[in-house]
Design a protein around this motif. Structure first.
Motif, PDB file in Angstrom:
ATOM      1  N   MET A  57     -26.678  -3.411  -1.066  1.00 29.52           N
ATOM      2  CA  MET A  57     -25.782  -2.266  -1.211  1.00 29.52           C
ATOM      3  C   MET A  57     -25.038  -2.036   0.105  1.00 29.52           C
ATOM      4  O   MET A  57     -25.531  -2.355   1.188  1.00 29.52           O
ATOM      5  CB  MET A  57     -26.610  -1.025  -1.571  1.00 29.52           C
ATOM      6  N   PHE A  58     -23.826  -1.484   0.015  1.00 28.40           N
ATOM      7  CA  PHE A  58     -23.089  -1.092   1.218  1.00 28.40           C
ATOM      8  C   PHE A  58     -22.282   0.161   0.944  1.00 28.40           C
ATOM      9  O   PHE A  58     -22.133   0.586  -0.207  1.00 28.40           O
ATOM     10  CB  PHE A  58     -22.195  -2.240   1.717  1.00 28.40           C
ATOM     11  N   PHE A  66     -11.271   1.332  -0.384  1.00 28.25           N
ATOM     12  CA  PHE A  66     -12.320   1.085  -1.370  1.00 28.25           C
ATOM     13  C   PHE A  66     -12.688   2.349  -2.148  1.00 28.25           C
ATOM     14  O   PHE A  66     -12.350   2.464  -3.307  1.00 28.25           O
ATOM     15  CB  PHE A  66     -13.540   0.448  -0.691  1.00 28.25           C
ATOM     16  N   ALA A  67     -13.393   3.272  -1.549  1.00 26.76           N
ATOM     17  CA  ALA A  67     -13.909   4.391  -2.343  1.00 26.76           C
ATOM     18  C   ALA A  67     -13.915   5.678  -1.543  1.00 26.76           C
ATOM     19  O   ALA A  67     -13.869   5.672  -0.319  1.00 26.76           O
ATOM     20  CB  ALA A  67     -15.327   4.077  -2.820  1.00 26.76           C
ATOM     21  N   GLU A  71     -18.318   8.563  -3.855  1.00 21.69           N
ATOM     22  CA  GLU A  71     -18.618   7.440  -4.761  1.00 21.69           C
ATOM     23  C   GLU A  71     -18.771   6.172  -3.941  1.00 21.69           C
ATOM     24  O   GLU A  71     -18.263   5.115  -4.285  1.00 21.69           O
ATOM     25  CB  GLU A  71     -17.507   7.252  -5.815  1.00 21.69           C
ATOM     26  N   SER A  72     -19.491   6.274  -2.838  1.00 22.70           N
ATOM     27  CA  SER A  72     -19.467   5.217  -1.833  1.00 22.70           C
ATOM     28  C   SER A  72     -20.414   4.051  -2.105  1.00 22.70           C
ATOM     29  O   SER A  72     -20.225   2.971  -1.559  1.00 22.70           O
ATOM     30  CB  SER A  72     -19.800   5.812  -0.451  1.00 22.70           C
ATOM     31  N   ASP A  73     -21.447   4.233  -2.910  1.00 17.70           N
ATOM     32  CA  ASP A  73     -22.417   3.152  -3.116  1.00 17.70           C
ATOM     33  C   ASP A  73     -21.809   2.006  -3.909  1.00 17.70           C
ATOM     34  O   ASP A  73     -21.310   2.189  -5.026  1.00 17.70           O
ATOM     35  CB  ASP A  73     -23.649   3.684  -3.866  1.00 17.70           C
ATOM     36  N   PRO A 106     -22.261   0.697  -9.061  1.00 21.47           N
ATOM     37  CA  PRO A 106     -23.681   0.853  -9.440  1.00 21.47           C
ATOM     38  C   PRO A 106     -23.946   0.689 -10.936  1.00 21.47           C
ATOM     39  O   PRO A 106     -25.056   0.330 -11.329  1.00 21.47           O
ATOM     40  CB  PRO A 106     -24.000   2.284  -8.983  1.00 21.47           C
ATOM     41  N   ASN A 107     -22.929   0.933 -11.776  1.00 18.98           N
ATOM     42  CA  ASN A 107     -23.124   0.792 -13.223  1.00 18.98           C
ATOM     43  C   ASN A 107     -23.000  -0.653 -13.699  1.00 18.98           C
ATOM     44  O   ASN A 107     -23.039  -0.927 -14.900  1.00 18.98           O
ATOM     45  CB  ASN A 107     -22.146   1.688 -13.989  1.00 18.98           C
TER      46      ASN A 107
END
Length: 450
Positions: A57-58, A66-67, A71-73, A106-107
């Motif tokens: 993960m980052f 990016f995000a 919603e960073s994961d 993550p989904n």
């Protein structure tokens, strides 16, 4: 599905065997941000199972475009086919391996802002039409000396010109070292030579499918900078680092295949070019203003796209000369290709290839015929002649290019909403910062006069 799982199992088995055989101590996981910068994280080899199971993960909010923070994961999904041992050892004798990754949410869904995903989506469209997209790039770069603190200075390390040799060419040894390193990454280097500008070089490598080529361009920039640094030099892919001499481009040689057949070649045509080739060219010419911000993404890019230095500023095509935007090299058969000449090596290769491909496919889908080829030297045409031949110009600034991108639905669809909005926002911020500065030229031009 069973074949895919069996292939993955074989890849994992091979990777673990190489790790043991080559004494790998670290695994470097690499991605590209929307602006085309390489980002990476390095994990000890003890984490290999976590890596190959897509569990790394980052923080996506820390990477440009990016995000948002809430919603960073995000997760790194390594492309196992990109596993390679870096062709140099660390200071302690261990080796490091590298894998290029896709970014996932993550989904379990692909992240729409991942540049590699943008290209994959364009390639899926080509595949649905029966095509695979092959690209061969021609990246140019400069090498500069550094000062006593290791900072680059705009002082070229030689005074050589196109195809010159040593002793005029001071970069021969560096190019040879770069070539050897690239071969260690699995590249087939086809040519390496001095370019027109003092301290300017070009290294060409064999064409491949577009995803591999985009990965290779990212690797190429990394290798060039590392080897130049090993020689006490600084390599730059800035399009126009020095006023008054040639800028650095990255021509893209593009072709579409169906199985083993190059569909750009038609032996029954007088010029050997198929109808698909003509439509592909038509699509490029129709949409090029819209994707110029992607292929030429810096304010500095437009200092290269000016008349007088053989840069392609005119929207036209030809089979016979190098002054238009698109050239058709003479070779036919499997080598039949369309050479797009405006991109520069600062671009994000995933986005550049995705938008160029989508533009060409738009031409094929909608049967967009290009205008007649221009076989005169456009550089020597006056404005009236260009107007008579309906030859338009590329955008003259990043701001103008962003305006063209904003209204081109074909290019925006290729990029997706996330990348389009983040890219435009970042580049408008860059432009606003630039126009607020007072530059040396303005002082020299206006201070005493007014």
């Amino acid at each position: 599905m069973k074949k895919a799982l069996a292939k993955r199992d074989e890849q994992i088995k091979s990777i673990k065997a190489l790790i043991k055989e080559k004494n790998v101590r670290f695994i470097l996981l690499q991605i590209a941000d929307i602006l085309g910068s390489v980002k990476s994280t390095t994990l000890p080899v003890s984490q290999i199972d976590k890596i190959i199971n897509n569990e790394v993960m980052f923080d996506g909010s820390s990477i440009d475009g990016f995000a948002r923070i809430e919603e960073s994961d995000m997760y790194l999904h390594p492309d196992l086919s990109t596993f390679i041992i870096l062709p140099w050892q660390t200071h302690n004798g261990y080796t490091t391996a590298r894998m290029i990754c896709d970014v996932y949410m993550p989904n379990g869904e692909p992240f729409e802002g991942c540049p590699r995903y943008v290209l994959k989506r364009a390639l899926e469209k080509a595949e649905s039409m029966g095509f695979t997209f092959h690209v061969g790039p021609e990246p140019e770069f400069y090498m500069f000396n550094v000062d006593e603190k290791g900072n680059p200075v705009l002082e070229n390390n030689d005074k050589a010109g196109y195809f010159d040799m040593a002793p005029l060419d001071k970069g021969e040894d560096v190019r040879e070292a770069i070539t050897i390193a690239l071969e260690g990454f699995g590249f087939e280097v086809e040519a390496a030579h001095h370019e027109c500008g003092p301290g300017q070089h070009e290294i060409d490598f064999k064409y491949a499918d577009a995803l591999t080529t985009a990965d290779n361009i990212m690797t190429f920039r990394y290798v060039v900078k590392k080897i130049a640094d090993d020689f006490g030099l600084f390599a730059s892919f800035m399009p126009k680092p020095v006023e008054g001499i040639a800028g650095s481009g990255m021509h893209l040689n593009m072709s579409l295949f169906n199985n083993e057949k190059n569909i750009f070649f038609d032996e029954n045509k007088e010029n050997g070019l198929s109808d698909e080739t003509m439509y592909f060219i038509g699509g490029l010419l129709k949409n090029v203003k819209g994707f110029t911000a992607i292929t030429n993404p810096l304010i500095n890019s437009y200092k290269r796209l000016v008349s007088g230095f053989e840069a392609p500023v005119n929207i036209a095509w030809s089979e016979k000369n190098r002054s238009p935007l698109i050239r058709i090299p003479a070779k036919r058969g499997l080598s039949t290709r369309v050479e797009l000449r405006n991109p520069d090596p600062s671009c994000n290769p995933y986005l550049a290839l995705a938008t160029a491909l989508t533009a060409g496919l738009d031409g094929i889908e909608n049967r967009i015929s290009p205008p007649e080829p221009v076989n005169k030297n456009i550089y020597k045409m006056c404005l009236e002649e260009r107007q008579e031949n309906h030859i338009e110009a590329l955008p003259k600034s990043l701001y103008e290019a962003i305006a063209e991108l904003s209204k081109n639905e074909v290019v925006k669809e290729a990029l997706g909403n996330h990348v389009t909005n983040k890219f435009i926002s970042a580049k408008l911020g860059e432009w606003e910062e630039y126009v607020a500065k007072v530059h040396k030229w303005e002082i020299e031009r206006y201070l005493r006069a007014y």
